[in-house]
Design a protein around this motif. Structure first.
Motif, PDB file in Angstrom:
ATOM      1  N   GLU A  45       4.540 -45.492   0.607  1.00 26.54           N
ATOM      2  CA  GLU A  45       3.997 -46.671  -0.060  1.00 26.54           C
ATOM      3  C   GLU A  45       2.515 -46.859   0.244  1.00 26.54           C
ATOM      4  OE1 GLU A  45       5.473 -51.193  -1.157  1.00 26.54           O
ATOM      5  OE2 GLU A  45       6.267 -50.183   0.599  1.00 26.54           O
ATOM      6  N   ALA A  46       2.054 -46.399   1.405  1.00 24.09           N
ATOM      7  CA  ALA A  46       0.651 -46.567   1.796  1.00 24.09           C
ATOM      8  C   ALA A  46      -0.276 -45.640   1.021  1.00 24.09           C
ATOM      9  CB  ALA A  46       0.493 -46.322   3.294  1.00 24.09           C
ATOM     10  N   THR A  47       0.276 -44.615   0.390  1.00 24.48           N
ATOM     11  CA  THR A  47      -0.534 -43.673  -0.387  1.00 24.48           C
ATOM     12  C   THR A  47      -0.174 -43.710  -1.876  1.00 24.48           C
ATOM     13  OG1 THR A  47       1.024 -41.869   0.077  1.00 24.48           O
ATOM     14  CG2 THR A  47      -0.839 -42.136   1.594  1.00 24.48           C
ATOM     15  N   ASP A  48       0.514 -44.751  -2.278  1.00 28.00           N
ATOM     16  CA  ASP A  48       0.966 -44.885  -3.667  1.00 28.00           C
ATOM     17  C   ASP A  48      -0.137 -45.557  -4.482  1.00 28.00           C
ATOM     18  OD1 ASP A  48       2.186 -45.792  -6.091  1.00 28.00           O
ATOM     19  OD2 ASP A  48       4.156 -45.598  -5.139  1.00 28.00           O
ATOM     20  N   ASP A  49      -0.829 -44.776  -5.301  1.00 22.17           N
ATOM     21  CA  ASP A  49      -1.944 -45.316  -6.076  1.00 22.17           C
ATOM     22  C   ASP A  49      -1.494 -46.364  -7.092  1.00 22.17           C
ATOM     23  OD1 ASP A  49      -3.891 -43.821  -4.790  1.00 22.17           O
ATOM     24  OD2 ASP A  49      -3.675 -42.116  -6.143  1.00 22.17           O
ATOM     25  N   LYS A  50      -0.281 -46.233  -7.593  1.00 16.29           N
ATOM     26  CA  LYS A  50       0.224 -47.204  -8.559  1.00 16.29           C
ATOM     27  C   LYS A  50       0.402 -48.564  -7.900  1.00 16.29           C
ATOM     28  CE  LYS A  50       3.948 -48.045 -11.880  1.00 16.29           C
ATOM     29  NZ  LYS A  50       5.195 -47.508 -12.490  1.00 16.29           N
ATOM     30  N   ILE A  51       0.977 -48.590  -6.698  1.00 15.39           N
ATOM     31  CA  ILE A  51       1.161 -49.851  -5.977  1.00 15.39           C
ATOM     32  C   ILE A  51      -0.198 -50.442  -5.606  1.00 15.39           C
ATOM     33  CG2 ILE A  51       2.025 -50.893  -3.841  1.00 15.39           C
ATOM     34  CD1 ILE A  51       4.342 -48.945  -3.921  1.00 15.39           C
ATOM     35  N   ALA A  52      -1.127 -49.576  -5.190  1.00 18.13           N
ATOM     36  CA  ALA A  52      -2.462 -50.041  -4.815  1.00 18.13           C
ATOM     37  C   ALA A  52      -3.150 -50.725  -6.001  1.00 18.13           C
ATOM     38  CB  ALA A  52      -3.305 -48.878  -4.307  1.00 18.13           C
ATOM     39  N   LYS A  53      -3.035 -50.121  -7.179  1.00 20.82           N
ATOM     40  CA  LYS A  53      -3.659 -50.703  -8.371  1.00 20.82           C
ATOM     41  C   LYS A  53      -2.980 -52.008  -8.762  1.00 20.82           C
ATOM     42  CE  LYS A  53      -4.940 -49.691 -13.164  1.00 20.82           C
ATOM     43  NZ  LYS A  53      -4.878 -48.711 -14.271  1.00 20.82           N
ATOM     44  N   THR A  54      -1.654 -52.046  -8.667  1.00 19.33           N
ATOM     45  CA  THR A  54      -0.918 -53.264  -9.012  1.00 19.33           C
ATOM     46  C   THR A  54      -1.281 -54.390  -8.055  1.00 19.33           C
ATOM     47  OG1 THR A  54       0.933 -51.970  -9.895  1.00 19.33           O
ATOM     48  CG2 THR A  54       1.374 -54.271  -9.336  1.00 19.33           C
ATOM     49  N   LEU A  55      -1.377 -54.066  -6.768  1.00 21.69           N
ATOM     50  CA  LEU A  55      -1.773 -55.067  -5.771  1.00 21.69           C
ATOM     51  C   LEU A  55      -3.169 -55.576  -6.063  1.00 21.69           C
ATOM     52  CD1 LEU A  55      -1.385 -56.639  -3.125  1.00 21.69           C
ATOM     53  CD2 LEU A  55      -2.277 -54.615  -1.914  1.00 21.69           C
ATOM     54  N   TRP A  56      -4.077 -54.685  -6.420  1.00 25.11           N
ATOM     55  CA  TRP A  56      -5.454 -55.075  -6.743  1.00 25.11           C
ATOM     56  C   TRP A  56      -5.476 -56.076  -7.899  1.00 25.11           C
ATOM     57  CZ3 TRP A  56     -10.301 -53.174  -4.869  1.00 25.11           C
ATOM     58  CH2 TRP A  56     -11.407 -53.592  -5.628  1.00 25.11           C
ATOM     59  N   GLU A  57      -4.778 -55.732  -8.966  1.00 27.37           N
ATOM     60  CA  GLU A  57      -4.770 -56.593 -10.159  1.00 27.37           C
ATOM     61  C   GLU A  57      -4.127 -57.941  -9.867  1.00 27.37           C
ATOM     62  OE1 GLU A  57      -2.790 -54.034 -12.879  1.00 27.37           O
ATOM     63  OE2 GLU A  57      -4.613 -52.891 -13.401  1.00 27.37           O
ATOM     64  N   LEU A  58      -3.043 -57.925  -9.097  1.00 33.13           N
ATOM     65  CA  LEU A  58      -2.391 -59.174  -8.716  1.00 33.13           C
ATOM     66  C   LEU A  58      -3.318 -60.023  -7.851  1.00 33.13           C
ATOM     67  CD1 LEU A  58       0.071 -61.046  -8.525  1.00 33.13           C
ATOM     68  CD2 LEU A  58       0.854 -59.667  -6.575  1.00 33.13           C
ATOM     69  N   GLY A  76      -2.075 -64.190   2.815  1.00 37.13           N
ATOM     70  CA  GLY A  76      -3.202 -64.962   2.320  1.00 37.13           C
ATOM     71  C   GLY A  76      -4.452 -64.815   3.171  1.00 37.13           C
ATOM     72  N   THR A  77      -4.271 -64.716   4.484  1.00 36.65           N
ATOM     73  CA  THR A  77      -5.412 -64.602   5.401  1.00 36.65           C
ATOM     74  C   THR A  77      -5.864 -63.157   5.565  1.00 36.65           C
ATOM     75  OG1 THR A  77      -4.678 -66.560   6.633  1.00 36.65           O
ATOM     76  CG2 THR A  77      -6.220 -65.071   7.737  1.00 36.65           C
ATOM     77  N   ASN A  78      -4.936 -62.302   5.993  1.00 31.90           N
ATOM     78  CA  ASN A  78      -5.295 -60.918   6.319  1.00 31.90           C
ATOM     79  C   ASN A  78      -5.674 -60.093   5.093  1.00 31.90           C
ATOM     80  OD1 ASN A  78      -4.559 -61.772   8.845  1.00 31.90           O
ATOM     81  ND2 ASN A  78      -2.682 -60.563   8.958  1.00 31.90           N
ATOM     82  N   HIS A  79      -5.027 -60.370   3.976  1.00 33.14           N
ATOM     83  CA  HIS A  79      -5.346 -59.605   2.757  1.00 33.14           C
ATOM     84  C   HIS A  79      -6.201 -60.382   1.761  1.00 33.14           C
ATOM     85  CE1 HIS A  79      -5.272 -57.182  -0.789  1.00 33.14           C
ATOM     86  NE2 HIS A  79      -4.558 -58.091  -1.450  1.00 33.14           N
ATOM     87  N   LEU A  80      -5.666 -61.461   1.192  1.00 34.14           N
ATOM     88  CA  LEU A  80      -6.378 -62.136   0.099  1.00 34.14           C
ATOM     89  C   LEU A  80      -7.742 -62.667   0.533  1.00 34.14           C
ATOM     90  CD1 LEU A  80      -3.547 -64.116  -1.740  1.00 34.14           C
ATOM     91  CD2 LEU A  80      -4.682 -61.998  -2.471  1.00 34.14           C
ATOM     92  N   GLY A  81      -7.827 -63.234   1.730  1.00 32.07           N
ATOM     93  CA  GLY A  81      -9.111 -63.729   2.206  1.00 32.07           C
ATOM     94  C   GLY A  81     -10.140 -62.630   2.305  1.00 32.07           C
ATOM     95  N   HIS A  82      -9.735 -61.511   2.884  1.00 34.19           N
ATOM     96  CA  HIS A  82     -10.657 -60.372   3.012  1.00 34.19           C
ATOM     97  C   HIS A  82     -10.926 -59.713   1.661  1.00 34.19           C
ATOM     98  CE1 HIS A  82     -10.006 -60.008   7.561  1.00 34.19           C
ATOM     99  NE2 HIS A  82     -11.298 -60.201   7.356  1.00 34.19           N
ATOM    100  N   PHE A  83      -9.936 -59.683   0.800  1.00 29.33           N
ATOM    101  CA  PHE A  83     -10.111 -59.127  -0.544  1.00 29.33           C
ATOM    102  C   PHE A  83     -11.243 -59.872  -1.265  1.00 29.33           C
ATOM    103  CE2 PHE A  83      -9.139 -59.355  -5.099  1.00 29.33           C
ATOM    104  CZ  PHE A  83      -8.969 -58.017  -5.431  1.00 29.33           C
ATOM    105  N   LEU A  84     -11.154 -61.193  -1.290  1.00 32.34           N
ATOM    106  CA  LEU A  84     -12.166 -61.992  -1.973  1.00 32.34           C
ATOM    107  C   LEU A  84     -13.520 -61.887  -1.286  1.00 32.34           C
ATOM    108  CD1 LEU A  84     -12.823 -64.028  -4.221  1.00 32.34           C
ATOM    109  CD2 LEU A  84     -12.167 -65.858  -2.634  1.00 32.34           C
ATOM    110  N   PHE A  85     -13.517 -61.957   0.032  1.00 27.35           N
ATOM    111  CA  PHE A  85     -14.771 -61.895   0.784  1.00 27.35           C
ATOM    112  C   PHE A  85     -15.468 -60.557   0.547  1.00 27.35           C
ATOM    113  CE2 PHE A  85     -17.191 -61.519   4.877  1.00 27.35           C
ATOM    114  CZ  PHE A  85     -17.993 -62.639   4.702  1.00 27.35           C
TER     115      PHE A  85
END
Length: 301
Positions: free
Chosen positions: A274-287, A125-134
């Motif tokens: 997993e760090a270069t998986d574009d499908k996971i990256a897109k799914t994470l973005w949408e989530l 929530g802090t390291n990812h979602l907070g920075h994602f929104l910001f």
């Protein structure tokens, strides 16, 4: 800029940032504070965005004592609160019309099984979602810069992370502080990767980096390292200073040779699949868009 037990090149560029606006999250201590200080020496207008305002005020005073000409200001930002993230963006937007460099530096590590104000696992929530929104709220201001840069501080520990997108809060006995932190740093990498694709034809480049193993307050919750006074020998021999730890961030923020590159920081080989998986990256973005209830105008990226 590779580091191994303190072996590291320094960012020697004397590039000036007159008229440029730099935003650093978590600039009240460690490499964030050092990064902010170094950028004031290059004459940028620097904003440090911090959860602890007392520590932030102390950091500003310290930086001004080292550089009396520093153009530095403090904003309140708690990345574990989506309300705080949106409030900080609003305050910054009232002060500046553009942002040239955004440095996503803040982070937590080794926390017990805590949750954010919005109910998310604390690291994610802090390291990812907070920075994602910001970051997404900063895009309109970055687009007004001549050339914008987004620099996100991740960690080589991302290689131990698994996204667990079907159990985002790591419940039902899955939680472990080390792997939760590693997952959040993997999320940083995937976010930078997807962001780079979405900003490909814009004026903004994005970079993701591992700063090295630094002696900072990030490890204050990590029991295996003990109290600061009990781990002096370990720190002296295996950790590097915040000054040296800031060098890769400065490299990504300043080096003109990177102007035509974007995505994960160069010089990195053998990324985990997993760090270069574009499908996971897109799914994470949408989530992530759903979790933070991203405003519709910002979904056009």
């Amino acid at each position: 800029m590779y580091n191994f037990i303190g072996w590291r090149r320094r960012m020697t560029s004397d590039k000036k940032l007159n008229g440029q606006v730099v935003v650093v999250t978590g600039g009240n201590t460690g490499i964030g504070k050092e990064t902010a200080y170094q950028l004031t020496l290059r004459e940028a207008q620097v904003y440090i965005c911090c959860r602890d305002q007392k520590k932030g005020e102390t950091a500003v005073k310290d930086i001004l004592s080292m550089n009396p000409k520093a153009n530095i200001s403090l904003l309140s930002l708690d990345l574990s609160s989506l309300i705080s993230v949106r409030k900080c963006v609003k305050e910054l937007s009232a002060l500046e019309t553009k942002v040239d460099i955004l440095i996503n530096n803040a982070g937590v590590g080794g926390c017990p099984e805590w949750t954010t104000h919005d109910g998310f696992e604390m690291h994610f929530g802090t390291n990812h979602l907070g920075h994602f929104l910001f970051t997404l709220h900063m895009i309109p201001m970055l687009k007004k810069a001549q050339s914008g840069r987004i620099v996100t501080v991740s960690s080589s520990l991302h290689r131990f992370g698994q996204m667990h997108l079907d159990n985002i809060n790591l419940q039902n006995g899955v939680y472990h502080p080390f792997y939760a932190y590693a997952r959040s740093k993997l999320a940083n990498v995937l976010f930078s990767r997807e962001l780079a694709k979405r900003l490909l034809h814009s004026n903004i480049n994005t970079y993701c980096l591992h700063p090295g193993v630094i002696d900072t307050d990030l490890y204050r919750h990590t029991e295996m390292l003990g109290k600061r006074g009990d781990r002096g020998w370990f720190l002296r021999n295996f950790y590097i200073t915040p000054f040296m730890g800031s060098q890769t961030t400065l490299y990504c923020a300043l080096d003109d040779k990177l102007a035509d590159e974007t995505g994960n920081c160069v010089r990195v080989d053998n990324m985990i699949p997993e760090a270069t998986d574009d499908k996971i990256a897109k799914t994470l973005w949408e989530l992530s868009c759903d979790l933070v209830k991203l405003e519709e105008p910002l979904k056009i990226l």
